[in-house]
Design an enzyme around this catalytic site. Structure first.
Site: not given
Lengths: 397, 364
Positions: A122, A126, A152, A348-350, A374, A376, A378
């Site tokens: 918690p 990183s 996961t 693009i597809l709006g 896995e 970030t 950064q």
């Protein structure tokens, strides 16, 4: 010899993975996005049949390309597929022959079985060296106490199957990173409890849980790697580094996941444009391209760039070459590229992109995780920066 | 089988070229940029490496080595790392030799290929780019029209490297809307080589504007004869060559900025210890590698004689942007020192800008 040709066997397994993604993942993709904690039982059973084709997981070129196909299908469902997962990869990377046999055999059996890795707590993500979970030796056992979040497949590994979780804990807090060790906790071990199942932005078919360890006792030889802590020199973190090498093996696979989601969006954009009669005129000078063509070419080249870096990293691994730098490069690039490509696809597809009638908006949500888990973007960039500069963590914070 | 490892032979060639780039090109590149000239000795040494002639078959007097686009891009990157002007100069004859080798008629090969198998550098070039903002290699303004047993060429070209000293120029022109190549020998009436151009970068490379005024060449000078040439393939071979060169220039700038950032101290520590600088460098390193691998893939496809327009165009597109960003960061990381000509990053920045404009100016 530099070569980009896949072997016939590789082609066959990748085609099979694509077919599986098309037939069994895409049709249920939306349903399990909207029914977050429901178990895709039928899908899990179907995935069991894939093991004859080399399985869901693995660390070679073909395995990475299969992951790309499955994630083209659905990244969340891909993570729900039974298999040793990250925990298995850690066992494989740093376990003894005996441990590999003892822990990984179950993944070859007929019942679905998952593996997980528990690192994040918690108060720290990183900054892995700041973990508080402890492992104390008592006679022939380790006693583990602490709380791990964002695990996961944790629920599937520990509650729904006879799986396992690799838990990172410290055997000596004063030793810093040198005191950090990975331990295998098997499903059914008393003292480990699955708590809170997260509700997420994307990859909702993947279970993400909190694991609480309360005087959880495991056999002494469930530790991966040496139990020794080199206290003499606190800066000697070679053991830690060796264990962290697991990530060198898994980062390119995470990159392959990102690349799969990116390609799903890219393919959809191109198909939609084609239906509307918009052709991308490759080879036209850039000042003659339309803004739309430029966008699509930009997306496509980003995809290619990420894929090439990913392929190189897995190829190096398959050649047993050290790939710490290259796998971090691949992860950074793929996470960024997938995030950008999917966001651009929605733009693009709006209305087609933003509507939940289609999957593009889902892919954009799914893609974002690749820039986070896995390591970030950064943190991986920091790894790359330290490597290219040959700087220690003290020289580049 | 997927592999990212060059053959032993390719590695030997790369090492040799890298050595040349380090020992010869890197010693004089600033001076060359300042005075616009490349020492003849450097050109002759490069020629001696056989970078152009090695793939000419023995029957035409060459070394009979394998023609490989992949080997070509490996060489192009190293040369451009040394210096872009010199790289373009020493590879310039390939602009003429390779199209003839791949697509020329037997007569064209017999006539021209032996010229490039001698001990001394022999210049030849190609003219593709035209002096207008919306230049398109597939819709050229320069025209070729058939007239009896000859072709008549009309139009203007620019960015033609080494035009003044070339034995022959391969002029690309539109013939009924299709781009075809035409061999124009030195001194052909109607071919006017104008003054040397003054460009923002690649200042050591002599480039020229050409005017073709009713320039008449015999019918047999059409590249590939009646069959013509596969212009798209030539363009793709050029795209990967230029993209490889962009990688070389970007790498030169990146390495210099990286080493500088490690030694330049500000606020008590090297500037590379700050993420703002370190991340720029890390990102550049990633993009350089990604572009290089894309170049390899497109080159590999061309060696396999696959249709590679998409891959070659994408990597050219990507490399043009990448080299600009990389060299811009090179200047940025050096700050004021990057802006003065005592350091080379401004030179690479100027050269880097050119790639989006360069078309058909190098070929592998």
């Amino acid at each position: 010899m530099i070569d980009f040709e896949l072997s016939p066997e590789e082609k066959t397994t990748i085609e099979a993975a694509h077919k599986f993604a098309e037939e069994f993942m895409r049709p249920i993709s939306r349903y399990y996005d909207e029914h977050e904690h429901e178990e895709p039982e039928e899908f899990i059973q179907k995935s069991m049949g894939l093991r004859s084709q080399g399985g869901v997981f693995g660390l070679g070129v073909a395995a990475a390309l299969r992951v790309e196909e499955y994630c083209w299908g659905d990244a969340g469902l891909m993570l729900a597929m039974p298999g040793p997962g990250l925990g298995g990869a850690a066992v494989f990377a740093s376990g003894t022959r005996e441990q590999i046999e003892r822990f990984l055999k179950r993944y070859g059996e007929d019942k679905p079985c998952w593996g997980a890795m528990a690192m994040t707590e918690p108060h720290c993500g990183s900054d892995t060296a700041a973990i508080n979970t402890t492992a104390v030796r008592e006679d022939n056992e380790w006693v583990i106490n602490g709380e791990k979040i964002f695990v996961t497949a944790g629920k599937r590994a520990m509650e729904k199957s006879n799986g396992l979780t690799v838990v990172w804990a410290t055997v000596d807090k004063t030793a810093g990173r040198a005191g950090m060790k990975p331990f295998v906790v098997e499903a059914g071990t008393p003292g480990v409890k699955v708590e809170k199942q997260e509700k997420k932005l994307g990859i909702r078919a993947s279970d993400t849980v909190t694991l609480v360890f309360d005087n959880c006792r495991i056999p002494f030889d469930n530790i991966l790697g040496s139990p020794e802590v080199r206290k003499v020199d606190k800066t000697d973190t070679s053991g830690f580094k060796k264990a962290m090498a697991t990530f060198d093996a898994t980062r390119p696979i995470i990159a392959a996941m990102a690349i799969g989601v990116a390609r799903a969006a890219l393919d959809f954009v191109k198909e939609t444009l084609e239906k509307e009669g918009v052709k991308i005129r490759y080879g036209l000078p850039r000042q003659k391209l339309t803004a739309l063509e430029r966008d699509v070419m930009e997306m496509e080249s980003q995809y290619k760039a990420a894929k090439m870096l990913m392929l190189r990293a897995v190829w190096m691994m398959s050649q047993f070459q050290p790939n710490n730098l290259e796998s971090s490069m691949a992860k950074v690039k793929a996470g960024l590229a997938a995030t950008r490509i999917t966001q651009k696809a929605v733009e693009i597809l709006g209305p087609l992109g933003y509507s939940r009638k289609y999957l593009v908006e889902k892919w954009m949500r799914d893609a974002k995780i690749n820039d986070i888990f896995e390591g970030t973007g950064q943190i991986n960039m920091l790894v790359v920066a330290r490597r290219i500069l040959d700087f220690t963590r003290e020289q580049l914070k | 089988m997927i592999s990212f490892s060059p053959t032993e032979e390719q590695q030997m060639i790369v090492n040799m070229v890298k050595q040349f780039a380090t020992d010869e090109m890197r010693k004089v590149y600033r001076e060359c940029d300042e005075n616009g000239e490349i020492p003849q000795k450097v050109i002759e040494t490069a020629w001696g490496l056989g970078l152009v002639s090695s793939c000419i078959p023995e029957s035409y007097g060459g070394a009979g080595g394998e023609r490989s686009v992949l080997t070509g891009v490996l060489i192009a990157e190293e040369l451009a790392w040394g210096d872009l002007s010199m790289a373009m100069h020493v590879l310039c004859p390939s602009l003429f030799v390779l199209p003839i080798l791949e697509m020329g008629t037997e007569q064209q090969k017999k006539k021209y290929l032996p010229l490039f198998c001698g001990a001394k550098f022999t210049a030849a070039t190609a003219a593709l780019v035209e002096p207008k903002f919306n230049f398109d290699p597939n819709a050229l303004s320069t025209t070729a029209s058939k007239n009896g047993d000859s072709y008549v060429l009309n139009g203007e070209k620019c960015f033609v490297p080494l035009a003044a000293e070339s034995e022959a120029i391969l002029v690309y022109a539109a013939e009924d809307g299709q781009t075809q190549g035409f061999i124009v020998d030195k001194g052909t009436p109607g071919l006017e080589i104008k003054e040397r151009e003054k460009n923002m970068g690649i200042k050591a490379l002599a480039t020229y504007e050409l005017a073709l005024k009713d320039c008449r060449v015999p019918r047999e000078n059409r590249l590939g004869g009646d069959k013509g040439c596969d212009f798209n393939r030539l363009l793709n071979c050029s795209r990967v060559a230029l993209a490889a060169m962009a990688v070389g220039v970007a790498k030169a700038s990146y390495e210099y900025a990286r080493d500088y950032a490690k030694t330049r101290v500000a606020f008590g520590e090297p500037i590379a210890s700050r993420q703002a600088i370190a991340f720029m460098l890390a990102e550049t390193a990633i993009e350089i590698d990604a572009t290089r691998l894309m170049v390899w893939e497109a080159a590999w496809m061309l060696d396999k004689k696959m249709e590679a327009t998409r891959e070659a165009s994408l990597v050219k597109f990507y490399a043009d942007d990448m080299v600009m960003t990389a060299t811009d960061r090179g200047v940025q990381i050096l700050g004021g020192h990057g802006y003065v000509r005592e350091h080379p990053v401004e030179l690479w920045f100027r050269n880097g800008r050119g790639f989006a404009t360069f078309d058909g100016m190098a070929m592998v």
